[in-house]
Design a protein around this motif. Structure first.
Motif, PDB file in Angstrom:
ATOM      1  N   ALA A 225       0.841  -1.178   0.136  1.00 40.93           N
ATOM      2  CA  ALA A 225       0.018  -0.121  -0.246  1.00 40.93           C
ATOM      3  C   ALA A 225       1.065   1.400   0.004  1.00 40.93           C
ATOM      4  CB  ALA A 225      -0.994  -0.027   1.308  1.00 40.93           C
ATOM      5  N   VAL A 226       1.777   1.436   0.569  1.00 34.99           N
ATOM      6  CA  VAL A 226       2.882   2.322   0.562  1.00 34.99           C
ATOM      7  C   VAL A 226       3.550   2.645  -0.549  1.00 34.99           C
ATOM      8  CG1 VAL A 226       5.037   3.433   1.642  1.00 34.99           C
ATOM      9  CG2 VAL A 226       3.376   2.023   3.407  1.00 34.99           C
TER      10      VAL A 226
ATOM     11  N   ALA B 122      -4.197   7.453   3.874  1.00 32.05           N
ATOM     12  CA  ALA B 122      -4.302   6.805   2.599  1.00 32.05           C
ATOM     13  C   ALA B 122      -3.731   5.354   2.733  1.00 32.05           C
ATOM     14  CB  ALA B 122      -3.649   7.662   1.385  1.00 32.05           C
ATOM     15  N   VAL B 123      -2.541   5.391   3.273  1.00 28.62           N
ATOM     16  CA  VAL B 123      -1.997   3.765   3.274  1.00 28.62           C
ATOM     17  C   VAL B 123      -2.924   2.948   4.016  1.00 28.62           C
ATOM     18  CG1 VAL B 123      -0.200   2.537   4.395  1.00 28.62           C
ATOM     19  CG2 VAL B 123       0.262   4.597   3.091  1.00 28.62           C
TER      20      VAL B 123
ATOM     21  N   LEU C 271       1.661  11.244   0.114  1.00 29.16           N
ATOM     22  CA  LEU C 271       1.637   9.994   0.882  1.00 29.16           C
ATOM     23  C   LEU C 271       1.024  10.423   2.446  1.00 29.16           C
ATOM     24  CD1 LEU C 271       2.463   7.001   0.887  1.00 29.16           C
ATOM     25  CD2 LEU C 271       4.793   7.755   1.827  1.00 29.16           C
ATOM     26  N   THR C 272      -0.043   9.730   2.781  1.00 31.36           N
ATOM     27  CA  THR C 272      -0.459   9.926   3.950  1.00 31.36           C
ATOM     28  C   THR C 272      -0.529   8.676   4.715  1.00 31.36           C
ATOM     29  OG1 THR C 272      -2.759   9.969   3.622  1.00 31.36           O
ATOM     30  CG2 THR C 272      -1.683  12.026   3.373  1.00 31.36           C
TER      31      THR C 272
ATOM     32  N   ARG D  12      -6.014   1.923   1.934  1.00 27.27           N
ATOM     33  CA  ARG D  12      -5.530   1.244   1.020  1.00 27.27           C
ATOM     34  C   ARG D  12      -5.517  -0.198   1.554  1.00 27.27           C
ATOM     35  NH1 ARG D  12      -3.104   1.347  -4.584  1.00 27.27           N
ATOM     36  NH2 ARG D  12      -3.707   3.538  -4.663  1.00 27.27           N
TER      37      ARG D  12
ATOM     38  N   GLU E 265       1.743   6.482  -6.993  1.00 24.15           N
ATOM     39  CA  GLU E 265       0.788   7.574  -7.457  1.00 24.15           C
ATOM     40  C   GLU E 265       0.550   8.861  -7.037  1.00 24.15           C
ATOM     41  OE1 GLU E 265      -3.090   5.331  -6.529  1.00 24.15           O
ATOM     42  OE2 GLU E 265      -2.412   3.478  -7.417  1.00 24.15           O
ATOM     43  N   HIS E 266       1.172   9.108  -5.989  1.00 21.51           N
ATOM     44  CA  HIS E 266       0.915  10.582  -5.342  1.00 21.51           C
ATOM     45  C   HIS E 266       2.098  11.165  -4.827  1.00 21.51           C
ATOM     46  CE1 HIS E 266      -3.264   9.633  -5.408  1.00 21.51           C
ATOM     47  NE2 HIS E 266      -3.264   8.418  -4.856  1.00 21.51           N
TER      48      HIS E 266
ATOM     49  N   GLU F 213       0.617   3.965  -3.039  1.00 21.07           N
ATOM     50  CA  GLU F 213       0.381   5.480  -2.715  1.00 21.07           C
ATOM     51  C   GLU F 213       1.595   6.300  -2.934  1.00 21.07           C
ATOM     52  OE1 GLU F 213      -2.369   7.070  -1.609  1.00 21.07           O
ATOM     53  OE2 GLU F 213      -3.414   5.082  -1.850  1.00 21.07           O
TER      54      GLU F 213
END
Length: 179
Positions: free
Chosen positions: A4-5, A21-22, A17-18, A25, A11-12, A8
């Motif tokens: 997931a890290v 969000a991780v 990266l937050t 996901r 993609e971002h 993210e």
């Protein structure tokens, strides 16, 4: 979690990266992420540390120039892969002390693993005894990183081979020995 890290980050980028969000996901509560990793830097450090446990070995083509060229091609492919996770991790290491320390550990591991390339070349009589591995490896790979990271140019298909040949030629003539 580490997948997931990477997703993210790819993609971002680092700025997007937050922990939230991780967590979303990966399907865990954000408190779990904060408790285990603390912050984004902790997540990035674990991603980089996990890369050192991947079982990767340097190429063995049968020649110094071939091994260095194959290594350079791997680097170029990783640096230009989509999403650009490797480039994002390098950038993140400038913004997170934890990611910086983990990246230093990863590079130390990669250089140590690649010493076998030089050892084989010395054993085959391609290089003089006493050739220092790290300076030779840096000389071979630096043009690829410089081209992609500093100049931000598109990949040059000929550069990995040319940089490897140049470094191998210099090494054969004793450029990376102490004498």
């Amino acid at each position: 979690m580490l997948d997931a890290v990477r997703a993210e980050l790819g993609e971002h980028g680092y700025d997007g990266l937050t922990v939230d969000a991780v967590a979303a996901r990966s399907g865990v509560h954000r408190a779990t992420v904060y408790r285990r990793w603390g912050d984004v830097g902790g997540l990035l450090a674990d991603v980089l540390d996990a890369a050192g446990d991947d079982g990767w070995q340097p190429p063995d083509t049968g020649s110094l120039a071939g091994d260095l060229a194959a290594l350079n091609h791997e680097i170029q492919a990783a640096m230009t892969a989509e999403p650009p996770v490797m480039a994002a991790l390098i950038a993140a290491s400038f913004r997170s002390a934890q990611a910086d320390a983990a990246q230093r550990r990863l590079w130390a591991d990669r250089y140590a693993r690649c010493e076998v390339i030089v050892d084989r070349a010395i054993g085959h009589g391609e290089l003089p005894a006493g050739t220092r591995a790290r300076p030779l490896l840096v000389a071979s790979t630096a043009p690829v990183y410089h081209h992609l990271v500093l100049l931000r140019l598109p990949p040059d298909p000929a550069l990995p081979d040319q940089a490897a040949r140049t470094a191998a030629l210099a090494a054969r003539h004793g450029a990376f020995t102490d004498r």
